[in-house]
Each structure stands twice: as C-alpha cells, then as structure tokens.
Motif scaffolding. Structure first.
Motif, PDB file in Angstrom:
ATOM      1  N   ALA A   1       0.876  -1.261   0.255  1.00 31.61           N
ATOM      2  CA  ALA A   1       0.053   0.114   0.027  1.00 31.61           C
ATOM      3  C   ALA A   1       0.845   1.191   0.088  1.00 31.61           C
ATOM      4  CB  ALA A   1      -0.792   0.001   1.251  1.00 31.61           C
ATOM      5  N   GLY A   2       2.065   1.039   0.337  1.00 31.34           N
ATOM      6  CA  GLY A   2       3.125   2.319   0.382  1.00 31.34           C
ATOM      7  C   GLY A   2       2.844   3.117   1.608  1.00 31.34           C
ATOM      8  N   ASN A   3       3.617   4.371   1.530  1.00 30.77           N
ATOM      9  CA  ASN A   3       3.656   5.032   2.853  1.00 30.77           C
ATOM     10  C   ASN A   3       2.473   6.049   2.947  1.00 30.77           C
ATOM     11  OD1 ASN A   3       6.257   4.322   3.688  1.00 30.77           O
ATOM     12  ND2 ASN A   3       7.122   5.845   2.399  1.00 30.77           N
ATOM     13  N   PRO A   4       2.286   6.659   4.330  1.00 29.53           N
ATOM     14  CA  PRO A   4       1.008   7.429   4.435  1.00 29.53           C
ATOM     15  C   PRO A   4       1.352   8.764   3.809  1.00 29.53           C
ATOM     16  CG  PRO A   4       2.494   7.381   6.474  1.00 29.53           C
ATOM     17  CD  PRO A   4       3.076   6.142   5.540  1.00 29.53           C
ATOM     18  N   GLN A   5       0.286   9.428   3.318  1.00 26.52           N
ATOM     19  CA  GLN A   5       0.248  10.674   2.620  1.00 26.52           C
ATOM     20  C   GLN A   5       0.890  11.992   3.700  1.00 26.52           C
ATOM     21  OE1 GLN A   5      -0.208  10.819  -0.619  1.00 26.52           O
ATOM     22  NE2 GLN A   5      -1.345   9.503  -1.341  1.00 26.52           N
ATOM     23  N   PRO A   6       1.205  12.987   3.007  1.00 28.95           N
ATOM     24  CA  PRO A   6       1.704  13.183   1.804  1.00 28.95           C
ATOM     25  C   PRO A   6       3.064  12.455   1.392  1.00 28.95           C
ATOM     26  CG  PRO A   6       1.698  15.402   3.025  1.00 28.95           C
ATOM     27  CD  PRO A   6       1.464  13.999   3.983  1.00 28.95           C
ATOM     28  N   ARG A   7       2.896  12.162   0.232  1.00 31.46           N
ATOM     29  CA  ARG A   7       4.005  11.004  -0.390  1.00 31.46           C
ATOM     30  C   ARG A   7       4.815  12.004  -1.387  1.00 31.46           C
ATOM     31  NH1 ARG A   7       1.024   5.817  -2.379  1.00 31.46           N
ATOM     32  NH2 ARG A   7       0.479   5.111  -0.667  1.00 31.46           N
ATOM     33  N   ILE A   8       4.501  13.193  -1.680  1.00 32.08           N
ATOM     34  CA  ILE A   8       5.387  13.820  -3.004  1.00 32.08           C
ATOM     35  C   ILE A   8       5.085  15.300  -2.685  1.00 32.08           C
ATOM     36  CG2 ILE A   8       3.309  14.238  -4.575  1.00 32.08           C
ATOM     37  CD1 ILE A   8       5.330  12.263  -6.117  1.00 32.08           C
ATOM     38  N   MET A   9       6.280  16.028  -2.653  1.00 34.18           N
ATOM     39  CA  MET A   9       6.154  17.532  -2.816  1.00 34.18           C
ATOM     40  C   MET A   9       7.325  18.141  -3.796  1.00 34.18           C
ATOM     41  SD  MET A   9       7.939  18.805   0.682  1.00 34.18           S
ATOM     42  CE  MET A   9       8.188  20.482  -0.369  1.00 34.18           C
ATOM     43  N   GLU A  10       6.885  19.112  -4.357  1.00 34.51           N
ATOM     44  CA  GLU A  10       8.113  19.984  -5.229  1.00 34.51           C
ATOM     45  C   GLU A  10       9.031  20.691  -4.366  1.00 34.51           C
ATOM     46  OE1 GLU A  10       7.047  22.024  -8.999  1.00 34.51           O
ATOM     47  OE2 GLU A  10       5.025  20.962  -8.765  1.00 34.51           O
ATOM     48  N   THR A  11      10.128  20.635  -4.847  1.00 30.12           N
ATOM     49  CA  THR A  11      11.269  21.594  -4.265  1.00 30.12           C
ATOM     50  C   THR A  11      11.931  22.270  -5.134  1.00 30.12           C
ATOM     51  OG1 THR A  11      12.981  19.836  -4.739  1.00 30.12           O
ATOM     52  CG2 THR A  11      11.830  19.608  -2.655  1.00 30.12           C
ATOM     53  N   GLN A  12      12.889  23.051  -4.800  1.00 27.74           N
ATOM     54  CA  GLN A  12      13.679  23.882  -5.793  1.00 27.74           C
ATOM     55  C   GLN A  12      14.142  23.036  -6.903  1.00 27.74           C
ATOM     56  OE1 GLN A  12      14.281  27.464  -5.156  1.00 27.74           O
ATOM     57  NE2 GLN A  12      14.900  27.271  -7.464  1.00 27.74           N
ATOM     58  N   ASP A  13      13.875  23.060  -8.085  1.00 30.15           N
ATOM     59  CA  ASP A  13      14.304  22.239  -9.184  1.00 30.15           C
ATOM     60  C   ASP A  13      14.229  20.740  -8.943  1.00 30.15           C
ATOM     61  OD1 ASP A  13      15.299  24.336 -11.011  1.00 30.15           O
ATOM     62  OD2 ASP A  13      16.960  24.456  -9.993  1.00 30.15           O
ATOM     63  N   GLY A  14      13.185  20.396  -8.185  1.00 31.96           N
ATOM     64  CA  GLY A  14      13.454  19.024  -7.694  1.00 31.96           C
ATOM     65  C   GLY A  14      11.977  18.475  -7.128  1.00 31.96           C
ATOM     66  N   LEU A  15      12.148  17.124  -6.931  1.00 33.87           N
ATOM     67  CA  LEU A  15      10.843  16.485  -6.293  1.00 33.87           C
ATOM     68  C   LEU A  15      11.333  15.624  -5.302  1.00 33.87           C
ATOM     69  CD1 LEU A  15       7.811  15.947  -7.194  1.00 33.87           C
ATOM     70  CD2 LEU A  15       8.629  13.827  -8.401  1.00 33.87           C
ATOM     71  N   LEU A  16      10.425  15.729  -4.005  1.00 35.59           N
ATOM     72  CA  LEU A  16      10.624  14.736  -3.243  1.00 35.59           C
ATOM     73  C   LEU A  16       9.523  13.559  -3.134  1.00 35.59           C
ATOM     74  CD1 LEU A  16      11.608  16.640   0.315  1.00 35.59           C
ATOM     75  CD2 LEU A  16      12.998  14.852  -0.647  1.00 35.59           C
ATOM     76  N   ASN A  17      10.124  12.416  -2.966  1.00 35.64           N
ATOM     77  CA  ASN A  17       8.964  11.312  -2.863  1.00 35.64           C
ATOM     78  C   ASN A  17       9.340  10.359  -1.693  1.00 35.64           C
ATOM     79  OD1 ASN A  17       9.105   8.518  -4.028  1.00 35.64           O
ATOM     80  ND2 ASN A  17      10.475   9.702  -5.223  1.00 35.64           N
ATOM     81  N   ALA A  18       8.247  10.055  -1.299  1.00 27.12           N
ATOM     82  CA  ALA A  18       8.359   8.931  -0.286  1.00 27.12           C
ATOM     83  C   ALA A  18       6.844   8.149  -0.491  1.00 27.12           C
ATOM     84  CB  ALA A  18       8.215   9.431   1.227  1.00 27.12           C
ATOM     85  N   ILE A  19       6.905   7.510  -1.994  1.00 25.96           N
ATOM     86  CA  ILE A  19       5.830   6.549  -2.118  1.00 25.96           C
ATOM     87  C   ILE A  19       6.030   5.448  -1.442  1.00 25.96           C
ATOM     88  CG2 ILE A  19       4.843   5.205  -4.132  1.00 25.96           C
ATOM     89  CD1 ILE A  19       4.892   8.412  -4.481  1.00 25.96           C
ATOM     90  N   GLY A  20       7.138   4.890  -0.994  1.00 27.29           N
ATOM     91  CA  GLY A  20       7.185   3.628  -0.187  1.00 27.29           C
ATOM     92  C   GLY A  20       6.838   2.354  -1.045  1.00 27.29           C
ATOM     93  N   LEU A  21       7.034   2.262  -2.331  1.00 20.76           N
ATOM     94  CA  LEU A  21       6.930   1.055  -2.901  1.00 20.76           C
ATOM     95  C   LEU A  21       5.538   0.568  -3.090  1.00 20.76           C
ATOM     96  CD1 LEU A  21      10.205  -0.874  -2.452  1.00 20.76           C
ATOM     97  CD2 LEU A  21       9.557   0.337  -4.432  1.00 20.76           C
ATOM     98  N   GLN A  22       4.366   1.597  -3.366  1.00 24.81           N
ATOM     99  CA  GLN A  22       3.109   1.152  -3.417  1.00 24.81           C
ATOM    100  C   GLN A  22       3.176   0.168  -4.605  1.00 24.81           C
ATOM    101  OE1 GLN A  22       0.285   4.095  -4.122  1.00 24.81           O
ATOM    102  NE2 GLN A  22      -1.718   2.824  -4.751  1.00 24.81           N
ATOM    103  N   ASN A  23       2.664  -0.932  -4.844  1.00 24.49           N
ATOM    104  CA  ASN A  23       2.752  -1.850  -6.087  1.00 24.49           C
ATOM    105  C   ASN A  23       1.837  -2.804  -6.027  1.00 24.49           C
ATOM    106  OD1 ASN A  23       4.415  -4.419  -6.257  1.00 24.49           O
ATOM    107  ND2 ASN A  23       5.095  -3.027  -4.812  1.00 24.49           N
ATOM    108  N   PRO A  24       1.127  -3.379  -6.930  1.00 23.23           N
ATOM    109  CA  PRO A  24       0.243  -4.553  -6.998  1.00 23.23           C
ATOM    110  C   PRO A  24       0.826  -6.034  -6.706  1.00 23.23           C
ATOM    111  CG  PRO A  24       0.834  -3.752  -9.366  1.00 23.23           C
ATOM    112  CD  PRO A  24       1.676  -2.962  -8.508  1.00 23.23           C
ATOM    113  N   GLY A  25       2.210  -6.084  -6.735  1.00 26.18           N
ATOM    114  CA  GLY A  25       2.666  -7.385  -6.497  1.00 26.18           C
ATOM    115  C   GLY A  25       3.147  -8.171  -7.677  1.00 26.18           C
ATOM    116  N   ALA A  26       3.996  -9.108  -7.405  1.00 27.06           N
ATOM    117  CA  ALA A  26       4.361  -9.850  -8.701  1.00 27.06           C
ATOM    118  C   ALA A  26       3.533 -10.595  -9.398  1.00 27.06           C
ATOM    119  CB  ALA A  26       5.415 -11.041  -8.165  1.00 27.06           C
ATOM    120  N   ASP A  27       2.370 -10.994  -8.880  1.00 24.55           N
ATOM    121  CA  ASP A  27       1.457 -11.664  -9.790  1.00 24.55           C
ATOM    122  C   ASP A  27       0.636 -10.895 -10.846  1.00 24.55           C
ATOM    123  OD1 ASP A  27       1.587 -14.089  -8.581  1.00 24.55           O
ATOM    124  OD2 ASP A  27      -0.286 -13.887  -7.042  1.00 24.55           O
ATOM    125  N   ALA A  28       0.454  -9.650 -10.438  1.00 27.17           N
ATOM    126  CA  ALA A  28      -0.027  -8.658 -11.270  1.00 27.17           C
ATOM    127  C   ALA A  28       1.167  -8.318 -12.643  1.00 27.17           C
ATOM    128  CB  ALA A  28      -0.367  -7.059 -10.673  1.00 27.17           C
TER     129      ALA A  28
END
Ligand SMILES: Cc1cc2nc3c(=O)[nH]c(=O)nc-3n(C[C@H](O)[C@H](O)[C@H](O)COP(=O)(O)O)c2cc1C
Length: 304
Positions: A54-81
């Motif tokens: 399911a990944g990390n709690p929100q907020p997971r993403i924010m813009e910075t000066q010339d960049g992006l900070l993310n902490a999605i925490g590997l949200q993904n549907p798994g190997a079977d998908a």
C-alpha cells in the motif's frame, strides 16, 4: 542517419539509449500517457515486490527547488499482477521492458526473481537495492558493498534473465559499491536512485512527508548523479546506465560521455511526458551536427 542503437547486454538491443525510469511511468498501461512507448529504448516498470504494497502515509510527494521529493514507499500491485496482467501486454510491445524488483529481505529478492524469470514480456530485472523510503531492510542492502553484493548474488542465482543492479547515492563510496555488485555477478549497473532528503512545514512545525524523509530527484540532483556515474563507470567493466535529473538532450549526452551506455529519465517526464521524444531527437541532432555515425563513439567520450 546516425545509428542510435545500443546492445546494452548480449541479446538486449535498444533502439536508442533513452529509458523510462522506474516508478515514474507505472506499468505503461495508463490511458493518459502522452508519448509512444515504441519510441523508447526501453521501459522500466514501477518497483515491484512479491506481495502488493500500500505504500507510505500521505503526503508522499512535494516539489522542491528544481526537484521532487517522494516517499511513495513502493506502492505496487505485487508480482502476480506483473506476471498475469502486465507481462502479457508487454509481450506485444516493440520496446523491451525491465522489471524493477524490491524486497524487505534477501529471500524476497530471490523469490521474486525466481517467479519473474522466463516470463515472456520481461527482458531484464533491475534490482532496486536502494529505495530510501522503505524502513525494513532495503536501506541496509544498498548502502554497503557487502549488502549490495549479497542481494546481487541471490538474484543472479535465482534468475537467468539479465540482472541490472540499481545503486543508491546514499553511500560513502559509489565505486566500492559498483565493484561489489560487479564481483557478485551483476550484468550491468544503473545509478542513481533518489538522494535522501526532507522538508519541514514551519507553520505546523512538522516534517511535510508522511514518511518524514524521502528521495530527491529531478534537475537538482543532476551534478551529483553525473559525478557518481563518472566514478562508477571508471570502476567497473560491465555496462552502466546513468540517470538522475536528466531533463534535456544535453543532460543525456553528458551522462553518455561520462561513460553511461544508456540513460534513465524519470522526474522530467512527469513534468512533460513528451520530453522523451525531444531528448531522443536532440541526441540524434547532436550526432548529425558532429558527424557521429554510431552512438558507441559517444559513450565515455569525455573520459578519453
Ligand atoms: C515518484 C517516484 C517513484 C519512484 N519509484 C521508484 C521505484 O519504484 N524503484 C526505483 O528503483 N526507483 C524509483 N524512483 C527513482 C527513479 O527511477 C530515478 O532513479 C530517480 O528519480 C532519479 O532520476 P530522475 O531525476 O530522472 O527522476 C522513483 C522516483 C520517483 C520520482
């Protein structure tokens, strides 16, 4: 016309060196995609774990000066998908797909590599040993040569697919890390993953990201990434895939000249998904202008 193709690994030929980086283009099935995947050299899907996450709690993403900070925490549907939903779709693509894999322990990596091996539609595995957002395990693997070598050896023992190991910049000595995974059997390395970072909301007096820290990407990290690619490429004989902050053809050319055989582009394509086309055309234009017939002649050109 210049030959932009590159045989990254035996049997794995890319029509050009431009690769969509993991986690920034999902699994390639989004209907809102604004570019043709057939244009790309290769596509790398979102980091995938054995079981859905399911990944990390929100907020997971924010813009910075010339960049992006993310902490999605590997949200993904798994190997079977990947095996049952996405790989059959990828089989029909003209573009090779590499599956980015992650795990919380070495056994996870070995197990997912075993399950994905020989699945039609998967051209290679990219092993994410460098995710800075997952509390359990990943960080330790990626930051030390011993940990990185152990994961690499486990994946290599479990899969006959080519194995690309993705290195973290959050380490003391990138050359030592690169040499360690090469020694453990990696077929190629890719770097860099995101640089650990954070931001604080001064009104709430609290970290902004739900995970407190995250990974910084985008143009802000390009000089760091380029220096690391330069060092890593000087330390190993296996192919290097470079990236981190690439937003223009000129940026991509810098990574190729530093010694990368191909480049990964992530955050810039979130800003402008048609960016890939411009970057591929820009590299071709440069080759025409300087009468470079083969992309191979650009790889490591700044090292000579
Ligand atoms: C939103 C987001 C999600 C990401 N997810 C993954 C991932 O699942 N696995 C991985 O290896 N890298 C992941 N990355 C890292 C990118 O693949 C890339 O290595 C990094 O962002 C640096 O390149 P860039 O500056 O071109 O984005 C992610 C990056 C972003 C911005």
């Amino acid at each position: 016309m210049p030959d932009m193709s590159i045989e990254l690994l035996p049997g794995l030929k890319l029509r050009n060196p431009v690769i969509a980086a993991s986690g920034t283009a999902g699994y390639g099935d989004e209907p809102f995609r604004l570019y043709d995947i057939a244009e790309l050299g290769a596509f790398i899907c979102k980091g995938t774990t054995l079981k859905p996450r399911a990944g990390n709690p929100q907020p997971r993403i924010m813009e910075t000066q010339d960049g992006l900070l993310n902490a999605i925490g590997l949200q993904n549907p798994g190997a079977d998908a990947v095996i049952h939903k996405y790989a059959p779709m990828w089989s029909a693509w003209p573009t090779p797909v590499m599956v980015n894999i992650a795990g919380e322990c070495i056994d996870d990596y070995a197990e997912i590599a075993t399950r994905l091996d020989k699945v039609p539609g998967i051209a290679a595995l990219e092993v994410n040993i460098s995710c800075p957002n997952v509390a359990a395990g990943c960080l330790e693997f990626g930051t030390t040569p011993e940990g990185a070598a152990a994961v690499t050896a486990a994946v290599k023992a479990s899969a006959s697919l080519p194995v690309i190991v993705k290195l973290t910049p959050n380490t003391a000595d990138i050359a030592a890390l690169a040499r360690a995974v090469e020694g453990a059997g990696a077929d190629a390395i890719s770097l860099i993953n995101t640089v650990r970072g954070m931001a604080i909301d001064i009104n709430k007096r609290k970290p902004i990201l739900g995970n407190t820290t995250g990974g910084l990407s985008g143009p802000a990290i390009k000089p760091i990434a380029l220096a690391m690619v330069w060092r890593a490429a000087g330390a190993v004989r296996i192919p290097v895939i470079g990236g981190g902050g690439i937003a223009t053809a000129e940026d991509a050319l810098e990574f190729l000249m530093a010694g990368a055989s191909a480049v990964e582009i992530g955050t810039a394509a979130l800003v402008n998904p048609t960016m890939f086309t411009g970057i591929i055309k820009g590299i071709e234009k440069y080759m025409l202008k300087f009468k470079i017939a083969n992309l191979r002649d650009l790889i490591g050109a700044a090292r000579k």
